[in-house]
Design a protein around this motif. Sequence first.
Motif, PDB file in Angstrom:
ATOM      1  N   ASP A  61      22.059  53.044  28.483  1.00 41.90           N
ATOM      2  CA  ASP A  61      21.388  54.303  28.165  1.00 41.90           C
ATOM      3  C   ASP A  61      20.890  54.347  26.717  1.00 41.90           C
ATOM      4  OD1 ASP A  61      20.388  56.874  28.710  1.00 41.90           O
ATOM      5  OD2 ASP A  61      22.260  57.848  28.102  1.00 41.90           O
ATOM      6  N   ALA A  88      20.365  49.930  36.454  1.00 46.28           N
ATOM      7  CA  ALA A  88      19.339  48.870  36.489  1.00 46.28           C
ATOM      8  C   ALA A  88      18.985  48.378  35.091  1.00 46.28           C
ATOM      9  CB  ALA A  88      18.091  49.372  37.201  1.00 46.28           C
ATOM     10  N   ASN A  89      19.185  49.229  34.088  1.00 44.41           N
ATOM     11  CA  ASN A  89      18.862  48.840  32.714  1.00 44.41           C
ATOM     12  C   ASN A  89      20.097  48.502  31.880  1.00 44.41           C
ATOM     13  OD1 ASN A  89      15.883  49.071  32.492  1.00 44.41           O
ATOM     14  ND2 ASN A  89      16.328  51.123  33.247  1.00 44.41           N
ATOM     15  N   GLY A 120      22.777  46.328  30.105  1.00 44.01           N
ATOM     16  CA  GLY A 120      22.549  44.982  29.581  1.00 44.01           C
ATOM     17  C   GLY A 120      23.696  44.424  28.774  1.00 44.01           C
ATOM     18  N   SER A 151      21.956  40.387  38.559  1.00 40.23           N
ATOM     19  CA  SER A 151      20.858  39.579  38.009  1.00 40.23           C
ATOM     20  C   SER A 151      21.318  38.191  37.576  1.00 40.23           C
ATOM     21  CB  SER A 151      20.224  40.291  36.808  1.00 40.23           C
ATOM     22  OG  SER A 151      19.676  41.518  37.203  1.00 40.23           O
ATOM     23  N   ALA A 160      18.601  54.242  37.434  1.00 38.68           N
ATOM     24  CA  ALA A 160      17.866  53.677  36.294  1.00 38.68           C
ATOM     25  C   ALA A 160      18.829  53.186  35.213  1.00 38.68           C
ATOM     26  CB  ALA A 160      16.906  54.717  35.720  1.00 38.68           C
ATOM     27  N   LEU A 161      19.903  53.934  34.969  1.00 40.23           N
ATOM     28  CA  LEU A 161      20.872  53.523  33.947  1.00 40.23           C
ATOM     29  C   LEU A 161      21.524  52.192  34.326  1.00 40.23           C
ATOM     30  CD1 LEU A 161      22.588  56.927  33.104  1.00 40.23           C
ATOM     31  CD2 LEU A 161      20.941  55.662  31.706  1.00 40.23           C
ATOM     32  N   ASN A 214      19.142  42.300  31.168  1.00 42.49           N
ATOM     33  CA  ASN A 214      19.579  43.222  32.216  1.00 42.49           C
ATOM     34  C   ASN A 214      20.538  42.523  33.166  1.00 42.49           C
ATOM     35  OD1 ASN A 214      17.916  45.039  31.019  1.00 42.49           O
ATOM     36  ND2 ASN A 214      16.613  45.379  32.789  1.00 42.49           N
ATOM     37  N   ASN A 268      19.937  44.740  39.332  1.00 41.68           N
ATOM     38  CA  ASN A 268      18.631  45.208  39.797  1.00 41.68           C
ATOM     39  C   ASN A 268      18.758  45.743  41.223  1.00 41.68           C
ATOM     40  OD1 ASN A 268      18.036  42.949  41.701  1.00 41.68           O
ATOM     41  ND2 ASN A 268      18.031  41.744  39.813  1.00 41.68           N
TER      42      ASN A 268
END
Length: 186
Positions: A81, A129-130, A132, A32, A126-127, A44, A47
């Motif tokens: 997470d 992609a999120n 940060g 990102s 999902a972990l 984030n 992606n």
Amino acid sequence: ANGGDDTVNVSIQSSVNVQTVNQTPTASVIASNPNFTEGSAAVNLFNSVIINPIEAGQQIIRISFTVSDTTDGTDERFVFDGTSIELTAGNSGTTANNGLSYTVSYRGVFSLDFTTTGISASTAEALVANAGYENVGEDVKADTRVVILTSIQDAGGTANGGNDTVSVDVVSTVTLVNANDSPQVS
């Protein structure tokens, strides 16, 4: 010819042992390269995450990252997470949502390893992609941080020459932006 029998019935038995070999998982991830502004929520880092362990039903057991160019001590955090993790050598714990164990080590860069007995590929996607970065300090200096998703390991093991780990090495560069805080009157 000459009244003899030239046909012989031969019966041969053989067995074939098939050994399963774990295929290397695959991962496709886009960085990102976000901007983080002082006082903001975590940004984030990745992606369009696709993780495939190849073998049906196989789970992901390890996800690893590095963070470099840090200068703000415990104000610098990696968010994963649902847990904001201080970038401090020796830091360890369990994430809030899926209960992954994590450890933070330091050898010129911070290394973060997240391990579990197994999560699905879609949960791992999902972990990542999120995942940060945040800096909770009040004096964030305009600079950059380099976060690398280094590897992902599936539960298939390495028996019979198998490979359970893919080197991903996707680099997301975070640009830190200082906010001009209002003066405070005491």
